[in-house]
Write a protein that holds these residues in place. Sequence first.
Motif, short mmCIF file in Angstrom:
data_model
loop_
_atom_site.label_atom_id
_atom_site.label_comp_id
_atom_site.label_asym_id
_atom_site.label_seq_id
_atom_site.Cartn_x
_atom_site.Cartn_y
_atom_site.Cartn_z
N CYS A 172 48.30 48.53 41.47
CA CYS A 172 47.06 48.88 40.75
C CYS A 172 46.56 50.29 41.00
O CYS A 172 45.73 50.79 40.26
CB CYS A 172 45.96 47.89 41.12
SG CYS A 172 45.41 47.97 42.84
N SER A 188 44.17 51.01 35.93
CA SER A 188 44.82 49.99 35.09
C SER A 188 44.14 48.63 35.26
O SER A 188 44.04 47.87 34.30
CB SER A 188 46.31 49.90 35.42
OG SER A 188 46.52 49.67 36.80
N THR A 216 46.45 56.68 32.31
CA THR A 216 45.80 55.48 31.80
C THR A 216 46.11 55.23 30.32
O THR A 216 46.10 54.09 29.86
CB THR A 216 44.27 55.55 32.02
OG1 THR A 216 44.02 55.79 33.41
CG2 THR A 216 43.58 54.25 31.63
N LEU A 264 50.42 42.29 35.06
CA LEU A 264 50.55 43.67 34.60
C LEU A 264 51.26 44.47 35.68
O LEU A 264 50.87 44.43 36.84
CB LEU A 264 49.16 44.26 34.32
CG LEU A 264 49.12 45.73 33.89
CD1 LEU A 264 49.79 45.92 32.54
CD2 LEU A 264 47.68 46.22 33.85
N VAL A 317 48.76 52.52 29.66
CA VAL A 317 48.35 51.17 30.04
C VAL A 317 47.34 50.61 29.05
O VAL A 317 47.32 49.41 28.78
CB VAL A 317 47.82 51.10 31.50
CG1 VAL A 317 46.41 51.62 31.62
CG2 VAL A 317 47.90 49.69 32.02
N ARG A 318 46.54 51.47 28.43
CA ARG A 318 45.62 50.99 27.38
C ARG A 318 46.42 50.41 26.22
O ARG A 318 46.10 49.34 25.70
CB ARG A 318 44.72 52.12 26.90
CG ARG A 318 43.66 52.50 27.89
CD ARG A 318 42.61 53.43 27.29
NE ARG A 318 41.70 53.91 28.30
CZ ARG A 318 40.75 53.18 28.88
NH1 ARG A 318 40.60 51.94 28.54
NH2 ARG A 318 39.97 53.71 29.80
N ASN A 369 52.29 48.10 35.31
CA ASN A 369 52.42 49.38 34.62
C ASN A 369 52.81 50.46 35.62
O ASN A 369 52.07 50.74 36.54
CB ASN A 369 51.08 49.74 33.95
CG ASN A 369 51.18 51.06 33.23
OD1 ASN A 369 51.94 51.21 32.30
ND2 ASN A 369 50.40 52.03 33.68
N LEU A 397 49.52 49.26 26.37
CA LEU A 397 50.22 48.08 26.85
C LEU A 397 49.29 46.86 26.88
O LEU A 397 49.63 45.80 26.37
CB LEU A 397 50.79 48.35 28.25
CG LEU A 397 51.54 47.22 28.93
CD1 LEU A 397 52.78 46.84 28.13
CD2 LEU A 397 51.92 47.63 30.35
N VAL A 398 48.11 47.02 27.44
CA VAL A 398 47.17 45.90 27.56
C VAL A 398 46.66 45.48 26.18
O VAL A 398 46.47 44.29 25.91
CB VAL A 398 46.02 46.25 28.53
CG1 VAL A 398 44.90 45.21 28.48
CG2 VAL A 398 46.56 46.37 29.95
N ASP A 432 47.28 42.77 38.62
CA ASP A 432 47.77 44.11 38.35
C ASP A 432 48.59 44.54 39.56
O ASP A 432 48.03 44.86 40.61
CB ASP A 432 46.59 45.06 38.11
CG ASP A 432 47.02 46.49 37.79
OD1 ASP A 432 48.23 46.73 37.58
OD2 ASP A 432 46.13 47.36 37.75
#
Length: 125
Positions: A39, A44, A16, A97, A19-20, A99, A22-23, A36
Motif C-alpha cells: 500500500c 492506492s 496514483t 489490490l 491505480v485510479r 498495484n 485499475l480500481v 491493498d
Amino acid sequence: MTWSAKQYTMFEQQRTRPVRDLVAAIPNTDVGTAVDLGCGPGNSTEVLAERFPQAHVTGMDSSDDMLADARKRLPRLNFELADIGAWHPAQRLDVILANASLQTLTSPLIAWPEKSRPMAHGRQR
C-alpha cells in the motif's frame, strides 16, 4: 531495499493515476472486504476505500516508513506491517489490490495464484 514515503510521494500524482484506472475497472459489486498489498503511503488504499466506502479496507506494506504515512493519511483504516510474499489471508476477500507491488517479489507469478485463492465465491481474479 529501503522505501521512503517522502521520495515516493514526490511523484504521487504519476503513481496514483494508474491505480485510479485499475480500481475504476473493478465491477461495482457489494464489496465487504478489500486489501491493498504493498500500500505504500496509502495513496492506492485511499482510492480503494473511496471506490468501496462500505468495505473494510486494509493496507499492507513491508516498510514502517510507508505505513506511518498511510496511517497519518487514513487514520480510520487498518494498516499492517507484512511481507506480502509470505502473506496468506486469514479470511475470504472480495478485492485484492496489488498495484505495482507484485514485481517486487522474488517469484510473483508463483505467488499470485496462492494469494488470490481466498477470493470470495464468484469474484474475479
